[in-house]
Design a protein around this motif. Structure first.
Motif, PDB file in Angstrom:
ATOM      1  N   GLN A   1       0.684  -1.377  -0.388  1.00 53.77           N
ATOM      2  CA  GLN A   1      -0.042   0.208  -0.153  1.00 53.77           C
ATOM      3  C   GLN A   1       1.079   1.424   0.166  1.00 53.77           C
ATOM      4  O   GLN A   1       1.871   1.348   0.818  1.00 53.77           O
ATOM      5  CB  GLN A   1      -0.694   0.148   1.186  1.00 53.77           C
ATOM      6  N   SER A   2       0.925   2.097  -0.822  1.00 51.71           N
ATOM      7  CA  SER A   2       0.912   3.683  -0.431  1.00 51.71           C
ATOM      8  C   SER A   2       0.569   4.085  -1.210  1.00 51.71           C
ATOM      9  O   SER A   2      -1.074   4.200  -1.430  1.00 51.71           O
ATOM     10  CB  SER A   2       2.574   3.810  -1.557  1.00 51.71           C
ATOM     11  N   GLY A   3       0.009   5.483  -0.285  1.00 52.05           N
ATOM     12  CA  GLY A   3      -1.067   6.594  -0.308  1.00 52.05           C
ATOM     13  C   GLY A   3      -1.681   6.977   1.001  1.00 52.05           C
ATOM     14  O   GLY A   3      -1.135   6.511   2.492  1.00 52.05           O
ATOM     15  N   PRO A   4      -3.307   6.986   1.124  1.00 48.39           N
ATOM     16  CA  PRO A   4      -3.037   7.575   2.529  1.00 48.39           C
ATOM     17  C   PRO A   4      -4.020   6.446   2.693  1.00 48.39           C
ATOM     18  O   PRO A   4      -4.145   6.173   3.925  1.00 48.39           O
ATOM     19  CB  PRO A   4      -4.518   8.884   2.797  1.00 48.39           C
ATOM     20  N   ASP A   5      -4.245   5.379   2.600  1.00 48.60           N
ATOM     21  CA  ASP A   5      -4.417   4.391   2.959  1.00 48.60           C
ATOM     22  C   ASP A   5      -3.000   3.525   3.896  1.00 48.60           C
ATOM     23  O   ASP A   5      -3.454   2.320   4.873  1.00 48.60           O
ATOM     24  CB  ASP A   5      -5.028   3.434   1.900  1.00 48.60           C
ATOM     25  N   ALA A   6      -1.714   3.613   3.305  1.00 49.27           N
ATOM     26  CA  ALA A   6      -1.320   2.295   4.292  1.00 49.27           C
ATOM     27  C   ALA A   6      -1.152   3.238   5.890  1.00 49.27           C
ATOM     28  O   ALA A   6      -1.308   4.493   6.512  1.00 49.27           O
ATOM     29  CB  ALA A   6       0.180   3.507   3.460  1.00 49.27           C
ATOM     30  N   ALA A   7      -0.485   2.221   7.211  1.00 49.08           N
ATOM     31  CA  ALA A   7      -0.076   2.958   7.972  1.00 49.08           C
ATOM     32  C   ALA A   7       0.780   3.183   8.720  1.00 49.08           C
ATOM     33  O   ALA A   7       1.557   3.268   9.362  1.00 49.08           O
ATOM     34  CB  ALA A   7      -0.655   1.001   9.042  1.00 49.08           C
TER      35      ALA A   7
ATOM     36  N   ILE B   1       3.231   1.817  11.687  1.00 46.31           N
ATOM     37  CA  ILE B   1       3.186   1.986  12.656  1.00 46.31           C
ATOM     38  C   ILE B   1       1.987   1.098  12.887  1.00 46.31           C
ATOM     39  O   ILE B   1       0.521   1.417  12.118  1.00 46.31           O
ATOM     40  CB  ILE B   1       2.710   3.237  12.752  1.00 46.31           C
ATOM     41  N   PRO B   2       2.106   0.188  13.820  1.00 44.17           N
ATOM     42  CA  PRO B   2       1.070  -1.223  13.858  1.00 44.17           C
ATOM     43  C   PRO B   2       0.122  -0.425  15.531  1.00 44.17           C
ATOM     44  O   PRO B   2       0.376   0.877  15.580  1.00 44.17           O
ATOM     45  CB  PRO B   2       1.874  -2.186  13.979  1.00 44.17           C
ATOM     46  N   ALA B   3      -0.688  -1.690  15.012  1.00 45.79           N
ATOM     47  CA  ALA B   3      -1.717  -0.777  16.490  1.00 45.79           C
ATOM     48  C   ALA B   3      -1.088  -0.943  17.997  1.00 45.79           C
ATOM     49  O   ALA B   3       0.056  -1.504  18.061  1.00 45.79           O
ATOM     50  CB  ALA B   3      -2.673  -1.444  16.583  1.00 45.79           C
TER      51      ALA B   3
ATOM     52  N   PRO C   1      -4.132  10.891   8.087  1.00 45.83           N
ATOM     53  CA  PRO C   1      -5.103   9.810   7.359  1.00 45.83           C
ATOM     54  C   PRO C   1      -5.491   8.602   9.037  1.00 45.83           C
ATOM     55  O   PRO C   1      -5.044   8.337   9.398  1.00 45.83           O
ATOM     56  CB  PRO C   1      -4.253   8.952   7.014  1.00 45.83           C
ATOM     57  N   ASP C   2      -6.708   8.119   8.517  1.00 51.88           N
ATOM     58  CA  ASP C   2      -7.222   7.720   9.411  1.00 51.88           C
ATOM     59  C   ASP C   2      -6.821   6.328  10.102  1.00 51.88           C
ATOM     60  O   ASP C   2      -6.841   5.579  11.310  1.00 51.88           O
ATOM     61  CB  ASP C   2      -8.906   6.974   9.533  1.00 51.88           C
ATOM     62  N   ALA C   3      -6.567   5.726   8.921  1.00 52.98           N
ATOM     63  CA  ALA C   3      -6.065   4.023   8.947  1.00 52.98           C
ATOM     64  C   ALA C   3      -4.678   4.368   9.779  1.00 52.98           C
ATOM     65  O   ALA C   3      -4.585   3.493  10.852  1.00 52.98           O
ATOM     66  CB  ALA C   3      -5.306   3.654   7.852  1.00 52.98           C
ATOM     67  N   ILE C   4      -3.683   5.219  10.121  1.00 53.84           N
ATOM     68  CA  ILE C   4      -2.659   5.600  10.824  1.00 53.84           C
ATOM     69  C   ILE C   4      -3.277   5.940  12.190  1.00 53.84           C
ATOM     70  O   ILE C   4      -3.095   5.550  13.622  1.00 53.84           O
ATOM     71  CB  ILE C   4      -2.240   6.796  10.511  1.00 53.84           C
ATOM     72  N   ARG C   5      -4.659   6.792  12.481  1.00 56.17           N
ATOM     73  CA  ARG C   5      -5.369   7.513  13.545  1.00 56.17           C
ATOM     74  C   ARG C   5      -5.638   6.722  14.246  1.00 56.17           C
ATOM     75  O   ARG C   5      -5.395   6.170  15.894  1.00 56.17           O
ATOM     76  CB  ARG C   5      -6.148   8.688  12.983  1.00 56.17           C
ATOM     77  N   THR C   6      -6.179   5.855  14.153  1.00 58.46           N
ATOM     78  CA  THR C   6      -6.812   4.338  14.579  1.00 58.46           C
ATOM     79  C   THR C   6      -5.634   3.966  15.589  1.00 58.46           C
ATOM     80  O   THR C   6      -5.796   2.915  16.798  1.00 58.46           O
ATOM     81  CB  THR C   6      -7.721   3.605  14.037  1.00 58.46           C
ATOM     82  N   ASN C   7      -4.252   3.717  15.088  1.00 58.18           N
ATOM     83  CA  ASN C   7      -3.563   2.582  15.378  1.00 58.18           C
ATOM     84  C   ASN C   7      -2.656   3.572  16.318  1.00 58.18           C
ATOM     85  O   ASN C   7      -1.640   2.744  17.276  1.00 58.18           O
ATOM     86  CB  ASN C   7      -2.668   2.308  14.124  1.00 58.18           C
ATOM     87  N   LEU C   8      -2.452   4.923  16.541  1.00 60.49           N
ATOM     88  CA  LEU C   8      -2.116   5.563  17.562  1.00 60.49           C
ATOM     89  C   LEU C   8      -2.446   5.655  18.971  1.00 60.49           C
ATOM     90  O   LEU C   8      -3.378   5.685  19.537  1.00 60.49           O
ATOM     91  CB  LEU C   8      -2.057   6.484  17.538  1.00 60.49           C
TER      92      LEU C   8
END
Lengths: 276, 237
Positions: free
Chosen positions: B24-30, B33-35, B138-145
């Motif tokens: 994945q590249s772009g805003p969907d990538a995490a 940074i894992p959860a 991006p939300d994908a990252i935000r949820t993991n922080l």
């Protein structure tokens, strides 16, 4: 290199078996047999194995002399070994003579022979030696060497085991260097610089972490080169190497890689244009 | 041995995620940074506390044990016996002290490395262009922080933005030199991008699925956020 380096931290988790040289107080939880013996002894001597009746710390749980502690991680016995509280009777299996000889033999194989045998002569070091074979091996070598320096040669004259260990680690260091820079390196360089769009998983699966890092660096520079060749007006990606003074000078960590090599698991880092 | 396992788990988490995000590249990538593994972090800290209390107990026991062996007071009454008694006691209790100290340091190192790497990757996310404070993540990252990390991100973002504003120069813009002839074809792949105004004044309405031929410098920020994609790839030349 460094305190925060993930690979270094994980490499220090390699397990060794050591033997205590004298009674270790309060550490009987490390060895289940000692726990059982202590309880039995207490019951025999005092009729109860209730620990709280003892003030004197000697009567509590301790590890008797010459207990073999198996599978202790490297980081836990490092200080012990430096201060000669424990002795290492034998190295883990992957660092012993038999495996070393096998490695030496494969490293010395000539390139003419190996050309016909794709990947067959590269020993699966990941499986047989652990993910961090080189780092763990060098950790042990350096530990024994520092112990030798700090304690002086007088120790070994009294202790034949120690002298034998020192000789073993010298041989291990030599084997590590030869293995890393032998046939494996040749194959890594060859494949990483020429197979930029082929399936390289047959080689990658056999490599340890250090070699994988090297492969990724090479492969990403090749990919960048081919991209540049095709789209002339784009800038070449600059592969920034962070040189790592660990196992050998050849190990390097890629700071920036391209996203196209799906089987190698690369990711974009900052200062890179997206969406080529 | 059961000590040090939680720390190892944290680091393996990091290692696994850095190898997985290649597809994945772009805003969907995490962004690697894992959860946030709060449970393992807590377990690590608990282990540290355990080792510390053990250490305290051992130190107290050895220092008071030495006194007791020599008759109760701390002075060295009988020089010969007293000294050997204390030495013998201390020597065989040293390994335990060293062991708990090593475990403590190991857990500390794992925790510090885990948080440090996560913070580094967060910083990289900001440099890639996800400005705009915590909302820009991006939300994908935000949820993991973890909460602290979100706060870190917004503070770092404001720090960087204020610095760039002070020196009147956007450090996070592209490193490639501007090229007036560098025209690209872009296709809009995200529904609400809106309209942009080009340098020569014309307005371009970026509807979903449309293809435009523009200067790269004007759409660069959109490409970086992944809202449009460039069509100047090898297939299209």
């Amino acid at each position: 290199m460094g305190y925060y380096d993930i690979d270094e931290i994980l490499a220090e988790d390699e397990c060794l078996s050591v033997t205590t040289k004298f009674n270790f107080l309060n550490l009987s939880f490390l060895d289940e047999d000692a726990l059982y013996d202590n309880r039995r002894r207490r019951r025999l001597n005092h009729g109860t194995d209730d620990e709280s009746i003892y003030d004197d710390v000697d009567e509590k749980s301790y590890l008797p002399e010459s207990t073999m502690l198996e599978s202790m991680p490297f980081w836990s016995i490092k200080q012990w070994f430096l201060l000669s509280f424990v002795s290492i009777q034998s190295l883990p299996r992957q660092f012993r003579k038999k495996f070393r000889d096998k490695l030496d033999a494969s490293a010395a194989m000539s390139s003419v022979d190996s050309g016909t045998n794709h990947g067959g002569d590269i020993i699966d070091l990941r499986l047989r030696g652990g993910n961090y074979y080189y780092e763990a091996g060098m950790n042990i070598v350096n530990l024994v060497r520092s112990q030798e320096i700090s304690r002086g040669r007088s120790d070994s004259s009294r202790d034949t085991d120690l002298a034998h260990l020192r000789r073993e680690t010298v041989a291990l260091k030599r084997t590590i260097l030869l293995t890393y820079s032998g046939e494996r390196l040749r194959r890594i360089l060859d494949w990483s610089l020429s197979c930029h769009d082929e399936d390289v998983s047959s080689l990658i699966g056999l490599l340890t972490e250090a070699e994988r890092r090297l492969f990724i660096v090479g492969a990403s520079s090749t990919t960048a080169f081919f991209r540049w060749k095709n789209n002339g007006m784009r800038p070449i990606i600059k592969i920034i190497l962070q040189s790592k003074a660990s196992v050998t000078p050849m190990v390097a960590r890629p700071k920036s890689v391209t996203p196209n090599h799906q089987d190698l698991g690369l990711q974009l880092v900052r200062k890179r244009q997206r969406g080529y | 041995m059961k000590f040090g396992q939680k720390g190892k788990e944290l680091l393996l988490d990091l290692k696994r995620s850095s190898q997985q995000d290649h597809n994945q590249s772009g805003p969907d990538a995490a962004a690697g940074i894992p959860a946030y593994n709060a449970e393992a972090v807590r377990a690590c800290i608990d282990e540290c506390t355990h080792h510390y209390t053990e250490l305290e107990g051992l130190v107290a026991a050895t220092s008071s044990g030495a006194g007791r062996e020599r008759g109760g007071d701390g002075d060295d009454i009988d020089a010969a016996d007293g000294r050997t008694g204390r030495q013998r006691l201390e020597f065989s209790s040293r390994p335990a002290l060293l062991f708990h100290d090593a475990c403590l340091n190991r857990n500390r190192r794992c925790l510090l490395a885990y948080h440090r790497h996560r913070a580094d990757r967060l910083r990289d996310v900001r440099w890639e262009g996800a400005g705009g404070g915590a909302m820009g993540l991006p939300d994908a990252i935000r949820t993991n922080l973890a909460d602290a990390e979100v706060e870190f991100f917004s503070k770092y973002d404001s720090l960087l933005s204020s610095y760039c504003a002070k020196i009147n120069f956007d450090l996070t813009s592209s490193l490639a030199p501007p090229d007036h002839c560098y025209l690209v074809e872009i296709r809009v792949i995200s529904p609400d991008v809106g309209t942009i105004i080009t340098e020569d004044g014309s307005e371009i309405n970026l509807e979903m699925g449309t293809i435009h031929y523009l200067q790269y410098s004007e759409v660069e920020h959109l490409v970086r956020q992944g809202l449009v994609e460039m069509l100047n790839t090898e297939d299209n030349i």
